[in-house]
Design a protein around this motif. Structure first.
Motif, short mmCIF file in Angstrom:
data_model
loop_
_atom_site.label_atom_id
_atom_site.label_comp_id
_atom_site.label_asym_id
_atom_site.label_seq_id
_atom_site.Cartn_x
_atom_site.Cartn_y
_atom_site.Cartn_z
N ALA A 15 -10.13 15.53 4.28
CA ALA A 15 -9.33 16.50 3.53
C ALA A 15 -7.93 16.63 4.11
N LEU A 16 -7.82 16.66 5.44
CA LEU A 16 -6.50 16.76 6.07
C LEU A 16 -5.66 15.53 5.80
N VAL A 17 -6.28 14.36 5.87
CA VAL A 17 -5.55 13.13 5.57
C VAL A 17 -5.04 13.14 4.13
N TYR A 18 -5.88 13.59 3.23
CA TYR A 18 -5.49 13.65 1.81
C TYR A 18 -4.33 14.60 1.60
N LEU A 19 -4.37 15.78 2.22
CA LEU A 19 -3.33 16.78 2.02
C LEU A 19 -2.01 16.34 2.65
N HIS A 20 -2.07 15.77 3.86
CA HIS A 20 -0.84 15.28 4.49
C HIS A 20 -0.23 14.15 3.66
N ASN A 21 -1.06 13.31 3.12
CA ASN A 21 -0.54 12.20 2.31
C ASN A 21 0.09 12.73 1.02
N ASN A 22 -0.50 13.76 0.43
CA ASN A 22 0.08 14.36 -0.77
C ASN A 22 1.41 15.04 -0.49
N LYS A 54 -6.62 7.34 1.25
CA LYS A 54 -5.79 8.53 1.39
C LYS A 54 -4.47 8.22 2.09
N LEU A 55 -4.48 7.23 2.98
CA LEU A 55 -3.25 6.83 3.67
C LEU A 55 -2.38 5.91 2.84
N GLY A 56 -2.89 5.49 1.68
CA GLY A 56 -2.13 4.57 0.85
C GLY A 56 -2.19 3.13 1.30
N ARG A 57 -3.13 2.79 2.15
CA ARG A 57 -3.29 1.39 2.60
C ARG A 57 -4.24 0.70 1.64
N TRP A 58 -3.74 0.46 0.44
CA TRP A 58 -4.58 -0.03 -0.65
C TRP A 58 -5.01 -1.47 -0.44
N HIS A 59 -4.14 -2.31 0.09
CA HIS A 59 -4.51 -3.70 0.31
C HIS A 59 -5.64 -3.82 1.32
N LEU A 97 -11.93 -0.25 -8.04
CA LEU A 97 -11.14 0.09 -9.22
C LEU A 97 -9.97 0.99 -8.85
N ARG A 98 -10.18 1.91 -7.94
CA ARG A 98 -9.08 2.79 -7.51
C ARG A 98 -7.97 1.99 -6.84
N CYS A 99 -8.35 1.03 -6.01
CA CYS A 99 -7.35 0.22 -5.32
C CYS A 99 -6.56 -0.64 -6.31
N LEU A 100 -7.24 -1.26 -7.26
CA LEU A 100 -6.56 -2.09 -8.25
C LEU A 100 -5.63 -1.25 -9.12
N SER A 101 -6.03 -0.02 -9.43
CA SER A 101 -5.16 0.87 -10.20
C SER A 101 -3.92 1.25 -9.41
N ALA A 102 -4.08 1.57 -8.13
CA ALA A 102 -2.93 1.93 -7.31
C ALA A 102 -1.97 0.76 -7.13
N LEU A 103 -2.51 -0.46 -7.14
CA LEU A 103 -1.68 -1.66 -6.99
C LEU A 103 -1.17 -2.19 -8.33
#
Length: 372
Positions: free
Chosen positions: A93-100, A129-134, A154-160
């Motif tokens: 949750a903290l990682v998600y909020l900091h990233n947002n 959550k950190l945006g390290r999609w690859h 699917l989430r990673c492919l959508s973000a990319l």
């Protein structure tokens, strides 16, 4: 200030009412929850915190889109947690909020602290959550293509923005996902189908998205516009904008970086409205520019005989409004005088005739002369 003047017992009773009736109730609108969250922060700063668990306050703030408040209450919950090994949920949750909040360094620091002090292993969801999609996508592709692994891919492919791959991957893993996971993946798959212009498949998956959400209204508006159902499209745009209002209201006082995504959504709705207006005007202009057709045209027999004997064909016609049939020309030709009409033939020529109120029969030569 009025709250501080209350005695301990009435103050506690009022806090319990607020905590149970307002924060716990799912029907409480954000317009009520946001001032109550501000009250909780105010009481905490004045050393009179409300007897409401920090986890409840953090959940409510996250639900309202008040990310800064959610981070404050989530950090308070983390520091009060007595089970470090069970704080994986808090770390995520903290990682998600900091990233947002566009604080990737703080999010990475939370992960490092969790590894060093609590011996927590980094999860795939934390990489997302950190945006390290690859990095997350590489792990998902080596995992079994089912369940949460399929949804994460699917989430990673959508973000990319790999829309073609996402469309193919969804077809391969759709049957291996639960109904709840399909509902979560529906907006991602709908976006992929839209970018690939696979309208039939997009309509099927859009039915899984609740119509009272922004995604549900937006994708239904896109489909209605494609089907040329413009009134329905306008209605879906209004519903999507209504679903977007609470999120815009919650971030009205935040930075632009946080407000960027909701503002993009609002801009997309405006562009759909502009597209609807453009297509309506375009179709109206096309209809006005279309060649006028006579109310009563010559019969098939008259048209067949016109090339060989125009006068005989006109005389034998039973159509009362056809006074004379003119010869057929290989290029557009307009006989002198008003009342002439032109129809293209299969041979790309033009059949001309004159609509008369009198029963007289006229004919016109190719050079434009007329004779009785």
């Amino acid at each position: 200030e009025e709250f501080l003047r209350l005695k301990a017992r009435p103050r506690r009773d009022l806090a319990e009412v607020v905590g149970k009736a307002a924060f716990v109730s799912p029907s409480t609108p954000p317009e009520i929850l946001l001032p109550l969250l501000a009250l909780s922060e105010f009481m905490e700063r004045n050393d009179h915190p409300l007897p409401i668990p920090a986890r409840t306050l953090a959940d409510v703030a996250t639900q309202c889109g008040a990310t800064s408040k959610a981070l404050h209450f989530r950090e308070a919950e983390f520091h009060s947690c007595r089970a470090p090994l069970g704080s994986a949920r808090l770390v995520e949750a903290l990682v998600y909020l900091h990233n947002n909040l566009k604080q990737p360094e703080a999010a990475l620091g939370v992960l490092q602290a969790a590894q060093e002090h609590y011996a927590l292993q980094v999860k795939l969801s934390w990489l997302e959550k950190l945006g390290r999609w690859h990095d997350a996508l590489q792990v998902y592709e080596r995992s079994p293509p089912r369940g949460e692994f399929a949804l994460g891919r699917l989430r990673c492919l959508s973000a990319l923005s790999e829309w073609s791959q996402l469309a193919r991957a969804s077809e391969a893993v759709w049957l291996h996902m639960s109904h709840t996971q399909q509902l979560e993946a529906a907006p991602l798959v709908a976006a992929a189908r839209w970018h690939c212009q696979q309208w039939e498949a997009m309509e099927l998956v859009a039915r899984l998205i609740p119509s009272d959400t922004y995604e549900g209204g937006f994708y239904r508006a896109v489909l209605a516009t494609h089907r040329r159902r413009y009134e329905a499209a306008r209605g879906w745009v209004d519903r999507a904008r209504s679903a977007l209002h609470p999120e815009l209201r919650a971030i009205a006082s935040d930075t632009y970086s946080r407000a960027h995504a909701p503002l993009v959504h609002a801009q997309q709705l405006s562009e759909v409205e502009e597209l609807i207006e453009y297509r309506v005007l375009q179709e109206g202009l096309a209809a006005r520019r279309a060649p006028a057709r006579p109310l009563d045209g010559p019969s098939h027999a008259v048209r067949a005989a016109a090339a060989s004997d125009p006068l005989a064909a006109a005389a034998s016609s039973s159509t009362p409004r056809l006074a004379g049939v003119l010869v057929q020309f290989p290029t557009p030709y307009r006989a002198p005088g008003g009342g002439n009409a032109q129809l293209p033939t299969r041979e790309e020529g033009y059949m001309l005739w004159r609509v008369e109120t009198a029963p007289a029969i006229h004919s016109t030569s190719p050079r434009g002369g007329s004779s009785m």
